[in-house]
Design an enzyme around this catalytic site. Sequence first.
Site, PDB file in Angstrom:
ATOM      1  N   ASP A  14       0.819  -1.221   0.000  1.00 17.32           N
ATOM      2  CA  ASP A  14       0.000   0.000   0.000  1.00 17.32           C
ATOM      3  C   ASP A  14       0.851   1.268   0.000  1.00 17.32           C
ATOM      4  O   ASP A  14       0.469   2.281   0.576  1.00 17.32           O
ATOM      5  CB  ASP A  14      -0.959   0.015   1.203  1.00 17.32           C
ATOM      6  CG  ASP A  14      -1.781  -1.256   1.278  1.00 17.32           C
ATOM      7  OD1 ASP A  14      -2.303  -1.656   0.232  1.00 17.32           O
ATOM      8  OD2 ASP A  14      -1.867  -1.850   2.362  1.00 17.32           O
ATOM      9  N   GLY A  16       1.511   3.016  -2.607  1.00 22.05           N
ATOM     10  CA  GLY A  16       1.087   3.921  -3.685  1.00 22.05           C
ATOM     11  C   GLY A  16       1.788   3.591  -4.994  1.00 22.05           C
ATOM     12  O   GLY A  16       2.071   4.477  -5.800  1.00 22.05           O
ATOM     13  N   LYS A  17       2.018   2.281  -5.211  1.00 23.98           N
ATOM     14  CA  LYS A  17       2.728   1.867  -6.427  1.00 23.98           C
ATOM     15  C   LYS A  17       1.926   2.129  -7.693  1.00 23.98           C
ATOM     16  O   LYS A  17       2.477   2.481  -8.722  1.00 23.98           O
ATOM     17  CB  LYS A  17       3.051   0.363  -6.361  1.00 23.98           C
ATOM     18  CG  LYS A  17       4.001  -0.006  -5.241  1.00 23.98           C
ATOM     19  CD  LYS A  17       4.240  -1.492  -5.185  1.00 23.98           C
ATOM     20  CE  LYS A  17       3.112  -2.307  -4.625  1.00 23.98           C
ATOM     21  NZ  LYS A  17       2.810  -2.096  -3.205  1.00 23.98           N
ATOM     22  N   GLY A  41      -4.298  -4.339  -4.416  1.00 19.16           N
ATOM     23  CA  GLY A  41      -5.302  -3.349  -4.800  1.00 19.16           C
ATOM     24  C   GLY A  41      -4.581  -2.058  -5.129  1.00 19.16           C
ATOM     25  O   GLY A  41      -4.061  -1.407  -4.245  1.00 19.16           O
ATOM     26  N   HIS A  42      -4.472  -1.741  -6.396  1.00 22.43           N
ATOM     27  CA  HIS A  42      -3.760  -0.538  -6.797  1.00 22.43           C
ATOM     28  C   HIS A  42      -4.758   0.554  -7.175  1.00 22.43           C
ATOM     29  O   HIS A  42      -5.525   0.407  -8.109  1.00 22.43           O
ATOM     30  CB  HIS A  42      -2.820  -0.842  -7.973  1.00 22.43           C
ATOM     31  CG  HIS A  42      -1.680  -1.730  -7.550  1.00 22.43           C
ATOM     32  ND1 HIS A  42      -0.879  -2.399  -8.416  1.00 22.43           N
ATOM     33  CD2 HIS A  42      -1.217  -2.034  -6.310  1.00 22.43           C
ATOM     34  CE1 HIS A  42       0.035  -3.086  -7.733  1.00 22.43           C
ATOM     35  NE2 HIS A  42      -0.164  -2.887  -6.458  1.00 22.43           N
ATOM     36  N   THR A  43      -4.748   1.616  -6.357  1.00 18.57           N
ATOM     37  CA  THR A  43      -5.709   2.688  -6.583  1.00 18.57           C
ATOM     38  C   THR A  43      -5.103   3.747  -7.482  1.00 18.57           C
ATOM     39  O   THR A  43      -4.002   4.230  -7.227  1.00 18.57           O
ATOM     40  CB  THR A  43      -6.086   3.333  -5.231  1.00 18.57           C
ATOM     41  OG1 THR A  43      -6.506   2.292  -4.350  1.00 18.57           O
ATOM     42  CG2 THR A  43      -7.205   4.354  -5.387  1.00 18.57           C
ATOM     43  N   GLN A 225       1.974  -5.986  -3.182  1.00 21.93           N
ATOM     44  CA  GLN A 225       2.344  -6.075  -1.751  1.00 21.93           C
ATOM     45  C   GLN A 225       3.651  -5.294  -1.522  1.00 21.93           C
ATOM     46  O   GLN A 225       3.904  -4.337  -2.234  1.00 21.93           O
ATOM     47  CB  GLN A 225       2.483  -7.526  -1.292  1.00 21.93           C
ATOM     48  CG  GLN A 225       1.165  -8.274  -1.175  1.00 21.93           C
ATOM     49  CD  GLN A 225       0.653  -8.830  -2.482  1.00 21.93           C
ATOM     50  OE1 GLN A 225       1.380  -9.431  -3.227  1.00 21.93           O
ATOM     51  NE2 GLN A 225      -0.613  -8.647  -2.771  1.00 21.93           N
ATOM     52  N   ARG A 304     -10.410  -2.933   5.200  1.00 24.34           N
ATOM     53  CA  ARG A 304      -9.973  -2.931   6.604  1.00 24.34           C
ATOM     54  C   ARG A 304      -9.151  -1.673   6.879  1.00 24.34           C
ATOM     55  O   ARG A 304      -8.376  -1.243   6.020  1.00 24.34           O
ATOM     56  CB  ARG A 304      -9.064  -4.136   6.893  1.00 24.34           C
ATOM     57  CG  ARG A 304      -9.789  -5.446   6.929  1.00 24.34           C
ATOM     58  CD  ARG A 304      -8.830  -6.574   7.272  1.00 24.34           C
ATOM     59  NE  ARG A 304      -7.886  -6.828   6.183  1.00 24.34           N
ATOM     60  CZ  ARG A 304      -6.930  -7.751   6.222  1.00 24.34           C
ATOM     61  NH1 ARG A 304      -6.765  -8.494   7.293  1.00 24.34           N
ATOM     62  NH2 ARG A 304      -6.131  -7.940   5.201  1.00 24.34           N
ATOM     63  N   LEU A 333       3.862  12.368   0.767  1.00 21.87           N
ATOM     64  CA  LEU A 333       4.592  13.323   1.604  1.00 21.87           C
ATOM     65  C   LEU A 333       3.628  14.358   2.184  1.00 21.87           C
ATOM     66  O   LEU A 333       3.750  14.772   3.338  1.00 21.87           O
ATOM     67  CB  LEU A 333       5.667  14.026   0.752  1.00 21.87           C
ATOM     68  CG  LEU A 333       6.565  14.989   1.492  1.00 21.87           C
ATOM     69  CD1 LEU A 333       7.485  14.231   2.452  1.00 21.87           C
ATOM     70  CD2 LEU A 333       7.395  15.838   0.539  1.00 21.87           C
TER      71      LEU A 333
HETATM   72  P1  IMP Z   1      -2.684 -12.909   1.888  1.00 24.00           P
HETATM   73  O1  IMP Z   1      -1.755 -12.337   0.865  1.00 24.00           O
HETATM   74  O2  IMP Z   1      -4.141 -12.696   1.574  1.00 24.00           O
HETATM   75  O3  IMP Z   1      -2.362 -14.342   2.200  1.00 24.00           O
HETATM   76  O4  IMP Z   1      -2.452 -12.103   3.256  1.00 24.00           O
HETATM   77  C1  IMP Z   1      -1.228 -12.218   4.000  1.00 24.00           C
HETATM   78  C2  IMP Z   1      -0.820 -10.869   4.580  1.00 24.00           C
HETATM   79  O5  IMP Z   1      -0.461  -9.987   3.520  1.00 24.00           O
HETATM   80  C3  IMP Z   1      -1.923 -10.139   5.358  1.00 24.00           C
HETATM   81  O6  IMP Z   1      -1.338  -9.422   6.407  1.00 24.00           O
HETATM   82  C4  IMP Z   1      -2.489  -9.174   4.340  1.00 24.00           C
HETATM   83  O7  IMP Z   1      -3.122  -8.087   4.940  1.00 24.00           O
HETATM   84  C5  IMP Z   1      -1.215  -8.782   3.616  1.00 24.00           C
HETATM   85  N1  IMP Z   1      -1.474  -8.314   2.234  1.00 24.00           N
HETATM   86  C6  IMP Z   1      -1.779  -9.048   1.157  1.00 24.00           C
HETATM   87  N2  IMP Z   1      -1.929  -8.276   0.079  1.00 24.00           N
HETATM   88  C7  IMP Z   1      -1.685  -7.012   0.478  1.00 24.00           C
HETATM   89  C8  IMP Z   1      -1.648  -5.746  -0.217  1.00 24.00           C
HETATM   90  O8  IMP Z   1      -1.850  -5.628  -1.421  1.00 24.00           O
HETATM   91  N3  IMP Z   1      -1.357  -4.671   0.568  1.00 24.00           N
HETATM   92  C9  IMP Z   1      -1.067  -4.778   1.883  1.00 24.00           C
HETATM   93  N4  IMP Z   1      -1.086  -5.930   2.555  1.00 24.00           N
HETATM   94  C10 IMP Z   1      -1.386  -7.036   1.854  1.00 24.00           C
END
Ligand code: IMP
Length: 431
Positions: A14, A16-17, A41-43, A225, A304, A333
């Site tokens: 998250d 901001g890629k 999830g890339h916004t 991620q 969440r 920033l």
């Molecule tokens: P999973 O990838 O659904 O198995 O989740 C494992 C961990 O990675 C959890 O803490 C998720 O919240 C975190 N996670 C998975 N994808 C993202 C993402 O795109 N952004 C931030 N955290 C992520």
Amino acid sequence: MNKNIVIIGTQWGDEGKGKIVDWLSESVKGVVRFQGGHNAGHTLWINGKKTILRLIPSGIMHPNITCFIGNGVVLSIEALLKEIDELESTGILVKNRLYISENCPLILPYHIALDTAREKQKGVNKIGTTGRGIGPAYEDKVARRAIRLKDIFNPKLLEEKLEDNVNYYNLLLTKLFNESEINFSSIKEYLTKIAPIIEPMIKDVSNCLYDMCEKGENLLFEGAQGALLDVDHGTYPYVTSSNCISGAASTGSGVGPKNIDYILGITKAYTTRVGSGPFPTELNDDIGIKLSTIGKEVGSVTGRPRRCGWLDAAALKRSARINGISGLCITKLDVLDSFDYIKIGVGYQINDTFYDVLPYGISNLNNILPIFETISGWKSSTASITEFDKLPEQARYYLGRIADISGIPIDIISTGPDRNDTIVLRNPFMI
Ligand code: IMP
């Protein structure tokens, strides 16, 4: 000569890629996803319009770019088709310029059922997964029982593999987790029905990328991620199930590491994390709430709230090392504009030892004391500034400290969600 650039998140995701991939896409012919799945999830905000992409590379917003989903991605066909429909309903053509590796392991309903059943059983010790079946799908890949995309065009093989897998998962679900069985026929029918829809998008992605490089066409590899969620190098076991460091761009797409020219590390000006796990600089106070409110820190996939804290430069140093980062891009920033003071995590005290880089294996939080450096805030707006010299002096000082501590130059600064809210010190394609 073509140039290939990898973009990765240096924190817990998250960062901001999406915006930066979109911005750099103007210089490339292809954008490639190489790991993760629809847990990402890339916004993107383009001309004031919000778009969230989960599986499809952010480059899809540019009509002249071809997008690729590499073999390292675990693919939910259902999520993919939904995303394609959403984009096409807003006038963005997807189907004729999105190619998917035939080797992608599929995420199927039994993966989601097991992911959620395990989390439920773990209770307070849960990982906090996105519940998308990512972990079990990667387990299948490594266990060599995954149903890969190409298998759906071989009815006999599909039936055999699916039957074995459904039996295996139903045993786990019913006996270990007291959950209901997954239906074999409905999965088979679904895969048979969608096979012709997906067939034109399937390619030997590795070869396509090789050909583009030979033609001198630039490529962008879009990580999902963040490095601290990497299954090997992250805060295990509170990690995702893929390798999300820069090296995964090669294994997850079939492009050799020699062909990677520059690695851009995206770093949020503070830190956030969703799900469970260590977070030494976390703020469980009003400042944390202020960061969350101004930064609108809500997960784009799960909705969440994200945990918030000061920038952890000692963790960033670890990230810089494991990713071989060429330059940093600091995002959000402007979220810090109104703070009286700003802290930077420079290390940790664990028992009697000081660490200036995030140590491996810190799943026990109780005895970790983050060590901070404090600077006064700049208390003026940096939003939408596009020239470095126009930033307040204290903001420039803050950025300088991040570069000094991590040992990596800052090449790009994002001062707002829009494509144009960007300061470019070195354009990765011009170096
Ligand atoms: P999973 O990838 O659904 O198995 O989740 C494992 C961990 O990675 C959890 O803490 C998720 O919240 C975190 N996670 C998975 N994808 C993202 C993402 O795109 N952004 C931030 N955290 C992520």
